[in-house]
Enzyme design. Structure first.
Site, PDB file in Angstrom:
ATOM      1  N   GLU A 142       0.802  -1.226   0.000  1.00 39.59           N
ATOM      2  CA  GLU A 142       0.000   0.000   0.000  1.00 39.59           C
ATOM      3  C   GLU A 142       0.840   1.285   0.000  1.00 39.59           C
ATOM      4  OE1 GLU A 142      -2.655  -0.520   3.316  1.00 39.59           O
ATOM      5  OE2 GLU A 142      -3.479  -2.377   2.527  1.00 39.59           O
ATOM      6  N   GLU A 168      -6.268 -10.642  -1.434  1.00 36.86           N
ATOM      7  CA  GLU A 168      -7.101 -10.457  -0.232  1.00 36.86           C
ATOM      8  C   GLU A 168      -8.589 -10.420  -0.578  1.00 36.86           C
ATOM      9  OE1 GLU A 168      -5.734  -7.177   2.194  1.00 36.86           O
ATOM     10  OE2 GLU A 168      -3.624  -7.622   1.798  1.00 36.86           O
TER      11      GLU A 168
HETATM   12  O1  G3I Z   1      -5.440  -8.746  19.249  1.00 43.58           O
HETATM   13  C1  G3I Z   1      -6.560  -7.958  19.617  1.00 43.58           C
HETATM   14  C2  G3I Z   1      -7.516  -8.776  20.448  1.00 43.58           C
HETATM   15  O2  G3I Z   1      -6.858  -9.197  21.610  1.00 43.58           O
HETATM   16  C3  G3I Z   1      -8.756  -7.945  20.742  1.00 43.58           C
HETATM   17  O3  G3I Z   1      -9.721  -8.739  21.358  1.00 43.58           O
HETATM   18  C4  G3I Z   1      -9.383  -7.366  19.462  1.00 43.58           C
HETATM   19  C5  G3I Z   1     -10.528  -6.427  19.768  1.00 43.58           C
HETATM   20  O4  G3I Z   1     -10.836  -5.630  18.674  1.00 43.58           O
HETATM   21  O5  G3I Z   1      -8.376  -6.669  18.781  1.00 43.58           O
HETATM   22  C6  G3I Z   1      -7.313  -7.551  18.400  1.00 43.58           C
HETATM   23  O6  G3I Z   1      -6.432  -7.045  17.437  1.00 43.58           O
HETATM   24  C7  G3I Z   1      -7.006  -6.613  16.239  1.00 43.58           C
HETATM   25  C8  G3I Z   1      -6.834  -7.682  15.162  1.00 43.58           C
HETATM   26  O7  G3I Z   1      -7.204  -7.163  13.899  1.00 43.58           O
HETATM   27  C9  G3I Z   1      -7.702  -8.903  15.434  1.00 43.58           C
HETATM   28  O8  G3I Z   1      -7.724  -9.781  14.382  1.00 43.58           O
HETATM   29  C10 G3I Z   1      -6.300  -5.346  15.873  1.00 43.58           C
HETATM   30  O9  G3I Z   1      -6.656  -4.360  16.803  1.00 43.58           O
HETATM   31  C11 G3I Z   1      -6.688  -4.917  14.492  1.00 43.58           C
HETATM   32  O10 G3I Z   1      -5.903  -3.805  14.126  1.00 43.58           O
HETATM   33  C12 G3I Z   1      -6.424  -6.051  13.514  1.00 43.58           C
HETATM   34  O11 G3I Z   1      -6.849  -5.633  12.256  1.00 43.58           O
HETATM   35  C13 G3I Z   1      -6.187  -6.210  11.131  1.00 43.58           C
HETATM   36  C14 G3I Z   1      -5.850  -5.088  10.159  1.00 43.58           C
HETATM   37  O12 G3I Z   1      -5.392  -5.599   8.946  1.00 43.58           O
HETATM   38  C15 G3I Z   1      -4.732  -4.193  10.723  1.00 43.58           C
HETATM   39  O13 G3I Z   1      -3.553  -4.920  10.862  1.00 43.58           O
HETATM   40  C16 G3I Z   1      -7.147  -7.220  10.495  1.00 43.58           C
HETATM   41  O14 G3I Z   1      -7.229  -8.371  11.326  1.00 43.58           O
HETATM   42  C17 G3I Z   1      -6.641  -7.634   9.122  1.00 43.58           C
HETATM   43  O15 G3I Z   1      -7.636  -8.377   8.462  1.00 43.58           O
HETATM   44  C18 G3I Z   1      -6.325  -6.405   8.281  1.00 43.58           C
HETATM   45  O16 G3I Z   1      -5.791  -6.838   7.064  1.00 43.58           O
HETATM   46  C19 G3I Z   1      -5.501  -5.809   6.106  1.00 43.58           C
HETATM   47  C20 G3I Z   1      -4.221  -6.207   5.405  1.00 43.58           C
HETATM   48  O17 G3I Z   1      -3.188  -6.405   6.340  1.00 43.58           O
HETATM   49  C21 G3I Z   1      -3.836  -5.170   4.348  1.00 43.58           C
HETATM   50  N1  G3I Z   1      -4.928  -4.909   3.445  1.00 43.58           N
HETATM   51  C22 G3I Z   1      -6.206  -4.564   4.044  1.00 43.58           C
HETATM   52  C23 G3I Z   1      -6.616  -5.640   5.050  1.00 43.58           C
HETATM   53  C24 G3I Z   1      -7.953  -5.327   5.661  1.00 43.58           C
HETATM   54  O18 G3I Z   1      -7.899  -4.161   6.424  1.00 43.58           O
END
Ligand code: G3I
Length: 395
Positions: free
Chosen positions: A182, A298
């Site tokens: 990105e 994705e």
């Molecule tokens: O680990 C904590 C957990 O302990 C807590 O209960 C929960 C409550 O909300 O949060 C958890 O962490 C979150 C995690 O997702 C859980 O799966 C993070 O805060 C959150 O930031 C994280 O979001 C991820 C996001 O990227 C940011 O890294 C998503 O899973 C993931 O699907 C998403 O993936 C991105 C790709 O990397 C790049 N392209 C877009 C795509 C979708 O946004």
């Protein structure tokens, strides 16, 4: 075959209607109702994406020289045996959804914690899946220490250490790396289309080239990918993104940067009508002409704006999978399709794009109970009708 059956059915149905002609007003009203029911049934049949056999997606893709896989997280596989079984059955490639991001991997500037990602790499190996890396350089999910520690003087050393350590840790064991994620954002207003990230601020636009060269040294076997979103629709925003991404790839190729593929995220929108097959096709061809492979990295379809009725919703979602995949799989440079999750039980969209009516989102091939949905059928059919690839995988 199925299409022929449907057409035959429609002809018989229209011929059948002829026999009702001239039997009075009541008969006409009944006929109209009947006609509309029949038409609905036919439309349902066309859009029910029937598939032959239970063959899993990974095998259907493999039969065409393609790879099907999905993103997942350690907690999903380790806490839910049925999910782990379905994942191993359907997927030939696993990509850690979050475990390989800086925030999770690098607790301090000088330490790395591979516990979670190694667990996933082992799971992939045990179940005969390829393992894919996401992502080495990104502006998001940086560790808490990043802001107070990284500056113009040390940024290059910190980035290089990260790539060398992480790509080195998995050297020879990874199919492909999203080396840079990105990095393009035309709305940031720069003439080169690059996003204003901390990496750009500290290192200038060369950081992308440096990242790819370092990754190639650390793991000469991995396919090195530039990955981005918003390239799928016929909107001014996506058009600008496609143009800027293409320019970036041209620049990199002309400098001899070891970039091997473009990753198209493909987070699609149910209800978005501005899909233009010809424009997408032309873009894919332009990328392929640079000598690059293409991965759909994705894929999912947000149902945020779609009807409440689950049957209707699932059919619309399946239609979008089908429409998109039939265009991209027609391009021989496309080597893999990954969905961002496998089951509706575990999807980032639950939190990020919830439905207003509060019902669970249904963007993925399997439902919450791991049952195959019409989206699964649509993907299966897209693989079944894709042309066979004769490409060598790897870089
Ligand atoms: O680990 C904590 C957990 O302990 C807590 O209960 C929960 C409550 O909300 O949060 C958890 O962490 C979150 C995690 O997702 C859980 O799966 C993070 O805060 C959150 O930031 C994280 O979001 C991820 C996001 O990227 C940011 O890294 C998503 O899973 C993931 O699907 C998403 O993936 C991105 C790709 O990397 C790049 N392209 C877009 C795509 C979708 O946004």
């Amino acid at each position: 075959m199925a299409k022929k059956r449907v057409l035959r059915g429609r002809r018989n149905f229209l011929l059948g209607l002829g026999t009702f002609a001239g039997t009075g007003a009541v008969a006409i009203a009944t006929t109209k109702r009947h006609q509309s029911n029949q038409m609905q049934a036919l439309a349902d049949n066309i859009r029910s994406f029937p598939v032959v056999e239970n063959t899993p997606l990974r095998n259907r893709a493999a039969a065409k020289g393609l790879i099907y896989g999905a993103a997942t997280q350690k907690y999903m596989l380790s806490s839910n045996r049925e999910f782990a079984t379905s994942f191993a059955q359907e997927c030939a490639m696993l990509v850690p959804e979050d475990e390989l991001k800086w925030r999770n991997l690098r607790p301090t500037p000088n330490s790395f914690d591979f516990t979670q990602s190694d667990w996933l790499a082992r799971f992939a190996r045990t179940h005969n899946m390829l393992f894919r890396g996401h992502t080495l350089v990104w502006h998001a999910k940086l560790p808490k220490w990043f802001k107070s520690t990284v500056n113009r003087q040390n940024a290059e050393q910190i980035m290089l250490k990260h790539i060398t350590t992480v790509a080195g840790h998995y050297a020879g064991k990874i199919h492909s790396w999203d080396v840079v994620n990105e990095a393009v954002s035309p709305k940031d207003g720069r003439s080169d289309g690059l996003r204003n990230t901390p990496w750009l601020k500290f290192l200038g636009s060369d950081y992308i080239d440096i990242a790819f060269r370092t990754a190639a040294q650390a793991d000469p076997k991995a396919l090195l990918v530039y990955n981005d979103y918003s390239m799928e629709y016929d909107t001014p925003k996506d058009e600008a993104k496609r143009t800027a991404v293409l320019k970036l790839l041209e620049r990199l190729k002309s400098k001899g940067t070891p970039v091997h593929a473009l990753g198209i995220q493909a987070h699609l929108w149910g209800g978005e009508t501005r899909f233009n097959a010809l424009k997408l096709k032309a873009f894919l061809k332009n990328v392929a002409d640079l000598g690059l492979k293409i991965m759909i990295t994705e894929l999912d379809v947000t149902d945020k704006k779609l009807a409440n009725n689950v049957k209707v919703r699932d059919r619309l979602i399946a239609g979008i999978y089908k429409e998109f995949l039939s265009v991209v799989l027609d391009e021989p440079a496309v080597i893999a399709v990954l969905t961002w999750g496998l089951s509706d039980r575990y999807t980032w969209l639950t939190e990020k794009e919830p439905r207003k009516d509060g019902t669970p989102v249904r963007p993925l091939p399997l439902d919450e109970l791991l049952k195959r949905k019409l989206a699964w059928n649509a993907i299966a059919r897209a693989f079944d009708s894709a042309p066979v690839r004769r490409v060598k995988h790897g870089n």
